[in-house]
Design a protein around this motif. Structure first.
Motif, mmCIF file in Angstrom:
data_model
loop_
_atom_site.group_PDB
_atom_site.id
_atom_site.type_symbol
_atom_site.label_atom_id
_atom_site.label_comp_id
_atom_site.label_asym_id
_atom_site.label_seq_id
_atom_site.Cartn_x
_atom_site.Cartn_y
_atom_site.Cartn_z
ATOM 1 N N GLU A 35 0.651 -1.127 -0.121
ATOM 2 C CA GLU A 35 0.152 0.296 -0.168
ATOM 3 C C GLU A 35 1.126 1.061 -0.231
ATOM 4 O OE1 GLU A 35 -2.751 -0.604 3.014
ATOM 5 O OE2 GLU A 35 -3.953 -1.501 2.386
ATOM 6 N N LEU A 36 1.818 0.782 -0.793
ATOM 7 C CA LEU A 36 2.686 2.406 -0.887
ATOM 8 C C LEU A 36 2.505 3.383 -1.781
ATOM 9 C CD1 LEU A 36 5.681 0.377 -0.133
ATOM 10 C CD2 LEU A 36 5.028 2.084 1.521
ATOM 11 N N ILE A 37 1.361 2.636 -2.658
ATOM 12 C CA ILE A 37 0.631 3.609 -3.734
ATOM 13 C C ILE A 37 -0.743 2.943 -3.662
ATOM 14 C CG2 ILE A 37 2.724 2.911 -5.227
ATOM 15 C CD1 ILE A 37 1.280 0.958 -6.647
ATOM 16 N N ASN A 38 -1.580 4.355 -3.738
ATOM 17 C CA ASN A 38 -3.029 3.808 -4.043
ATOM 18 C C ASN A 38 -3.610 3.197 -5.326
ATOM 19 O OD1 ASN A 38 -6.083 4.174 -3.491
ATOM 20 N ND2 ASN A 38 -5.226 6.468 -3.064
ATOM 21 N N PRO A 39 -3.962 1.362 -4.623
ATOM 22 C CA PRO A 39 -5.065 1.412 -5.588
ATOM 23 C C PRO A 39 -5.496 1.749 -6.207
ATOM 24 C CG PRO A 39 -4.309 0.073 -3.807
ATOM 25 C CD PRO A 39 -3.662 1.191 -3.346
ATOM 26 N N MET A 40 -6.649 2.759 -6.370
ATOM 27 C CA MET A 40 -7.605 3.159 -6.691
ATOM 28 C C MET A 40 -6.993 3.747 -7.561
ATOM 29 S SD MET A 40 -10.325 5.977 -5.160
ATOM 30 C CE MET A 40 -11.508 7.094 -5.913
ATOM 31 N N PHE A 41 -5.552 4.540 -7.739
ATOM 32 C CA PHE A 41 -5.947 5.619 -9.250
ATOM 33 C C PHE A 41 -4.584 4.441 -9.963
ATOM 34 C CE2 PHE A 41 -5.985 8.587 -5.489
ATOM 35 C CZ PHE A 41 -6.846 8.673 -5.748
ATOM 36 N N PHE A 42 -3.714 3.542 -9.333
ATOM 37 C CA PHE A 42 -2.638 2.919 -9.746
ATOM 38 C C PHE A 42 -3.252 1.634 -10.269
ATOM 39 C CE2 PHE A 42 -0.517 6.121 -7.740
ATOM 40 C CZ PHE A 42 -0.020 6.979 -8.945
ATOM 41 N N SER A 43 -4.016 0.648 -9.489
ATOM 42 C CA SER A 43 -4.353 -0.660 -9.399
ATOM 43 C C SER A 43 -3.021 -1.691 -9.244
ATOM 44 C CB SER A 43 -4.433 -1.517 -10.963
ATOM 45 O OG SER A 43 -5.451 -2.537 -11.188
ATOM 46 N N SER A 44 -2.740 -2.770 -9.691
ATOM 47 C CA SER A 44 -2.172 -3.511 -9.702
ATOM 48 C C SER A 44 -1.717 -4.771 -10.437
ATOM 49 C CB SER A 44 -2.211 -4.854 -8.202
ATOM 50 O OG SER A 44 -3.424 -5.602 -7.939
ATOM 51 N N PRO A 45 -1.022 -5.636 -10.161
ATOM 52 C CA PRO A 45 -0.691 -6.455 -11.942
ATOM 53 C C PRO A 45 -1.762 -7.469 -11.593
ATOM 54 C CG PRO A 45 1.546 -5.333 -11.296
ATOM 55 C CD PRO A 45 0.402 -5.105 -10.322
ATOM 56 N N LYS A 46 -1.805 -8.048 -10.512
ATOM 57 C CA LYS A 46 -2.432 -8.812 -10.415
ATOM 58 C C LYS A 46 -4.300 -8.404 -10.816
ATOM 59 C CE LYS A 46 -0.269 -11.733 -7.173
ATOM 60 N NZ LYS A 46 -0.517 -11.857 -5.211
ATOM 61 N N GLU A 47 -4.674 -7.404 -10.596
ATOM 62 C CA GLU A 47 -6.217 -7.048 -11.021
ATOM 63 C C GLU A 47 -6.334 -6.959 -12.102
ATOM 64 O OE1 GLU A 47 -6.748 -3.672 -8.226
ATOM 65 O OE2 GLU A 47 -6.803 -4.307 -6.440
ATOM 66 N N VAL A 48 -5.143 -6.039 -12.806
ATOM 67 C CA VAL A 48 -5.340 -6.100 -13.785
ATOM 68 C C VAL A 48 -4.972 -7.542 -14.654
ATOM 69 C CG1 VAL A 48 -3.922 -5.359 -16.207
ATOM 70 C CG2 VAL A 48 -3.941 -3.867 -14.119
ATOM 71 N N TRP A 49 -4.590 -8.381 -14.483
ATOM 72 C CA TRP A 49 -4.389 -9.441 -15.412
ATOM 73 C C TRP A 49 -5.949 -10.368 -15.414
ATOM 74 C CZ3 TRP A 49 -2.343 -12.155 -18.768
ATOM 75 C CH2 TRP A 49 -2.846 -13.753 -18.329
ATOM 76 N N ALA A 50 -6.215 -9.922 -14.142
ATOM 77 C CA ALA A 50 -7.345 -10.800 -13.549
ATOM 78 C C ALA A 50 -8.749 -9.970 -14.461
ATOM 79 C CB ALA A 50 -8.119 -10.786 -12.673
#
Length: 258
Positions: A32-47
């Motif tokens: 949580e060093l970056i805000n997932p609301m603005f940057f998401s994450s590779p796992k979420e993008v892949w899913a």
């Protein structure tokens, strides 16, 4: 087949860089060093990407965008080449047309987009026209520059041999413009896709631009990033195809590659 070690090494470095970037991105998202609301994450993008393809949701949108882009690329190359050759043949016409085209080409596509939507509607026609315009000026200025770069001594030699304009055009000018045309094709692929995406973003009911615009409106950053990555992969594939065509068509031309 001879392997280009320099290119192979470059590709390996690129893959390593991408892997490091994805790992770092996921690490920052997990901590949580970056805000997932603005940057998401590779796992979420892949899913999300897997979901869009497995459900078949994204495939029609990709097809519509590519359809508009390819038609725009075709029309842009055809009309850009023809008009460049016509303008290049008549000095007075070139003095009239060139500044007009320079002025129009300087206008942002986003500024003209609403006009195209009003003229052609939010259907596929406005996207094809925007893609065509994006490619047309690239091709026109490249072919026109190639026309002016033709060796004048070759033309004068044919004129001494009483060659007519058609023979000069087909034997000297058009072959000399082929490298410029291939350069236009490489740049035009990206311009065509960009034109189609911008058209979909301004007003559409389908297409990758439409999906990105809708996802952005709902702050679904994961889907926006997923669609952007899909676009990047599509552009990578199209660029590889165009590069292969370029090598085949211009295999007679020496290069500086080592």
């Amino acid at each position: 087949m001879k392997i280009d070690k320099t290119k192979l090494r470059s590709h390996i470095y690129l893959v390593i860089l991408l892997i490091v970037f994805v790992i770092l991105w996921q690490f920052l998202a997990d901590r949580e060093l970056i805000n997932p609301m603005f940057f998401s994450s590779p796992k979420e993008v892949w899913a999300d990407t897997v979901e869009m393809f497995s459900t078949g949701y994204i495939l029609p949108h990709i097809g519509i965008t590519l359809y508009a882009a390819f038609l725009g690329l075709f029309y842009g190359i055809v009309f850009g080449t023809l008009i460049a050759l016509i303008v290049g043949n008549y000095k007075t016409l070139s003095h009239i047309v060139e500044p007009i085209f320079v002025g129009i080409h300087g206008l942002p596509l986003l500024a003209l987009g609403p006009l195209f939507v009003v003229w052609f509607g939010i259907g596929i026609k406005s996207k094809i026209f925007m893609a065509t315009i994006s490619v047309f000026f690239l091709v026109f200025f490249n072919i026109y520059a190639g026309f002016k770069d033709v060796d004048i001594q070759l033309i004068q030699t044919l004129q001494l041999m009483r060659a007519n304009k058609v023979q000069i055009m087909t034997k000297v000018i058009m072959p000399s413009c082929i490298p410029w045309l291939m350069a236009s094709l490489k740049a035009g692929v990206g311009a065509a896709v960009l034109g189609a995406i911008v058209g979909e973003y301004l007003g559409a009911t389908a297409g990758l631009g439409y999906v990105i615009q809708m996802a952005g409106g709902y702050y679904n950053i994961t889907r926006v990033i997923a669609c952007v990555i899909i676009l990047m992969i599509i552009m990578f594939i199209l660029n590889a195809v165009v590069s292969w065509i370029d090598r085949k068509v211009l295999k007679w031309r020496p290069t500086m590659d080592k």
